[in-house]
Design a protein around this motif. Structure first.
Motif, PDB file in Angstrom:
ATOM      1  N   MET A 105       0.834  -1.209   0.000  1.00  0.00           N
ATOM      2  CA  MET A 105       0.000   0.000   0.000  1.00  0.00           C
ATOM      3  C   MET A 105       0.868   1.259   0.000  1.00  0.00           C
ATOM      4  N   LYS A 106       1.947   1.239   0.757  1.00  0.00           N
ATOM      5  CA  LYS A 106       2.850   2.387   0.775  1.00  0.00           C
ATOM      6  C   LYS A 106       3.462   2.621  -0.592  1.00  0.00           C
ATOM      7  N   GLU A 107       3.795   1.557  -1.291  1.00  0.00           N
ATOM      8  CA  GLU A 107       4.352   1.688  -2.640  1.00  0.00           C
ATOM      9  C   GLU A 107       3.319   2.264  -3.593  1.00  0.00           C
ATOM     10  N   ILE A 108       2.080   1.827  -3.474  1.00  0.00           N
ATOM     11  CA  ILE A 108       1.024   2.305  -4.365  1.00  0.00           C
ATOM     12  C   ILE A 108       0.758   3.785  -4.157  1.00  0.00           C
ATOM     13  N   ILE A 109       0.683   4.235  -2.932  1.00  0.00           N
ATOM     14  CA  ILE A 109       0.354   5.636  -2.691  1.00  0.00           C
ATOM     15  C   ILE A 109       1.578   6.530  -2.655  1.00  0.00           C
ATOM     16  N   GLY A 110       2.734   5.966  -2.877  1.00  0.00           N
ATOM     17  CA  GLY A 110       3.914   6.787  -3.054  1.00  0.00           C
ATOM     18  C   GLY A 110       4.735   7.063  -1.811  1.00  0.00           C
ATOM     19  N   GLN A 111       4.508   6.336  -0.737  1.00  0.00           N
ATOM     20  CA  GLN A 111       5.320   6.541   0.451  1.00  0.00           C
ATOM     21  C   GLN A 111       6.536   5.630   0.455  1.00  0.00           C
ATOM     22  N   GLY A 112       6.583   4.710  -0.494  1.00  0.00           N
ATOM     23  CA  GLY A 112       7.678   3.746  -0.548  1.00  0.00           C
ATOM     24  C   GLY A 112       8.981   4.366  -0.982  1.00  0.00           C
ATOM     25  N   ASN A 113       8.912   5.273  -1.976  1.00  0.00           N
ATOM     26  CA  ASN A 113      10.118   5.966  -2.404  1.00  0.00           C
ATOM     27  C   ASN A 113       9.741   7.310  -3.015  1.00  0.00           C
ATOM     28  N   GLN A 114      10.692   8.166  -3.197  1.00  0.00           N
ATOM     29  CA  GLN A 114      10.452   9.529  -3.661  1.00  0.00           C
ATOM     30  C   GLN A 114       9.916   9.564  -5.087  1.00  0.00           C
ATOM     31  N   GLN A 115      10.348   8.659  -5.937  1.00  0.00           N
ATOM     32  CA  GLN A 115       9.907   8.655  -7.322  1.00  0.00           C
ATOM     33  C   GLN A 115       8.406   8.376  -7.417  1.00  0.00           C
ATOM     34  N   GLU A 116       7.895   7.493  -6.609  1.00  0.00           N
ATOM     35  CA  GLU A 116       6.474   7.176  -6.614  1.00  0.00           C
ATOM     36  C   GLU A 116       5.629   8.338  -6.108  1.00  0.00           C
ATOM     37  N   THR A 117       6.179   9.174  -5.242  1.00  0.00           N
ATOM     38  CA  THR A 117       5.426  10.286  -4.675  1.00  0.00           C
ATOM     39  C   THR A 117       4.918  11.208  -5.758  1.00  0.00           C
ATOM     40  N   THR A 118       5.688  11.431  -6.784  1.00  0.00           N
ATOM     41  CA  THR A 118       5.264  12.330  -7.842  1.00  0.00           C
ATOM     42  C   THR A 118       4.411  11.631  -8.888  1.00  0.00           C
ATOM     43  N   ALA A 119       4.321  10.312  -8.843  1.00  0.00           N
ATOM     44  CA  ALA A 119       3.563   9.576  -9.839  1.00  0.00           C
ATOM     45  C   ALA A 119       2.061   9.574  -9.538  1.00  0.00           C
ATOM     46  N   TRP A 120       1.680   9.759  -8.288  1.00  0.00           N
ATOM     47  CA  TRP A 120       0.276   9.735  -7.894  1.00  0.00           C
ATOM     48  C   TRP A 120      -0.074  11.012  -7.158  1.00  0.00           C
ATOM     49  N   LEU A 121      -1.212  11.579  -7.504  1.00  0.00           N
ATOM     50  CA  LEU A 121      -1.657  12.838  -6.898  1.00  0.00           C
ATOM     51  C   LEU A 121      -3.017  12.653  -6.240  1.00  0.00           C
ATOM     52  N   ILE A 170      -8.034   4.353  -2.323  1.00  0.00           N
ATOM     53  CA  ILE A 170      -7.416   3.604  -1.235  1.00  0.00           C
ATOM     54  C   ILE A 170      -7.956   4.197   0.052  1.00  0.00           C
ATOM     55  N   GLY A 171      -8.672   3.374   0.795  1.00  0.00           N
ATOM     56  CA  GLY A 171      -9.373   3.905   1.957  1.00  0.00           C
ATOM     57  C   GLY A 171     -10.448   4.853   1.454  1.00  0.00           C
ATOM     58  N   GLY A 172     -10.427   6.086   1.910  1.00  0.00           N
ATOM     59  CA  GLY A 172     -11.367   7.083   1.433  1.00  0.00           C
ATOM     60  C   GLY A 172     -10.719   8.115   0.539  1.00  0.00           C
ATOM     61  N   THR A 173      -9.485   7.862   0.114  1.00  0.00           N
ATOM     62  CA  THR A 173      -8.732   8.858  -0.655  1.00  0.00           C
ATOM     63  C   THR A 173      -8.591   8.417  -2.106  1.00  0.00           C
ATOM     64  N   MET A 174      -8.851   9.370  -3.005  1.00  0.00           N
ATOM     65  CA  MET A 174      -8.704   9.110  -4.434  1.00  0.00           C
ATOM     66  C   MET A 174      -7.291   9.501  -4.867  1.00  0.00           C
ATOM     67  N   PHE A 175      -6.671   8.652  -5.677  1.00  0.00           N
ATOM     68  CA  PHE A 175      -5.351   8.931  -6.222  1.00  0.00           C
ATOM     69  C   PHE A 175      -5.424   8.865  -7.737  1.00  0.00           C
ATOM     70  N   TYR A 176      -4.725   9.805  -8.401  1.00  0.00           N
ATOM     71  CA  TYR A 176      -4.747   9.917  -9.847  1.00  0.00           C
ATOM     72  C   TYR A 176      -3.316   9.826 -10.374  1.00  0.00           C
ATOM     73  N   SER A 177      -3.155   9.141 -11.476  1.00  0.00           N
ATOM     74  CA  SER A 177      -1.845   8.992 -12.098  1.00  0.00           C
ATOM     75  C   SER A 177      -1.451  10.303 -12.770  1.00  0.00           C
TER      76      SER A 177
END
Length: 86
Positions: free
Chosen positions: A22-38, A68-75
């Protein structure tokens, strides 16, 4: 009928693996993923649209999202495609 017994260790291992994914999906896994999902607020600001318009884009499939949970994430890549008109 075969039965498997699930131990507390099995559940703890599952929880650890699940949280890691889940952390990888929402971008907490690494810095590169953080900018991939908004999140929704960032997308609304980027596109200069209202919450209702963003909901319409979700409903009609123009802008794919993940919830994820109640939060929407967009690519971010999908948003850039939308802006380019692809």
């Amino acid at each position: 009928m075969k039965m498997d017994i699930i131990t507390m260790e099995d559940l703890k291992e599952f929880k650890t693996d699940f949280l890691k994914e889940m952390k990888e999906i929402i971008g907490q896994g690494n810095q590169q993923e953080t900018t991939a999902w908004l999140r929704s607020a960032a997308v609304r600001k980027m596109l200069n649209i209202s919450p209702g318009t963003l909901q319409t884009l979700r409903i009609n499939g123009t802008l794919p999202y993940r919830k994820i949970g109640g939060t929407m994430f967009y690519s971010k890549a999908e948003i850039e495609k939308l802006l380019k008109g692809e």
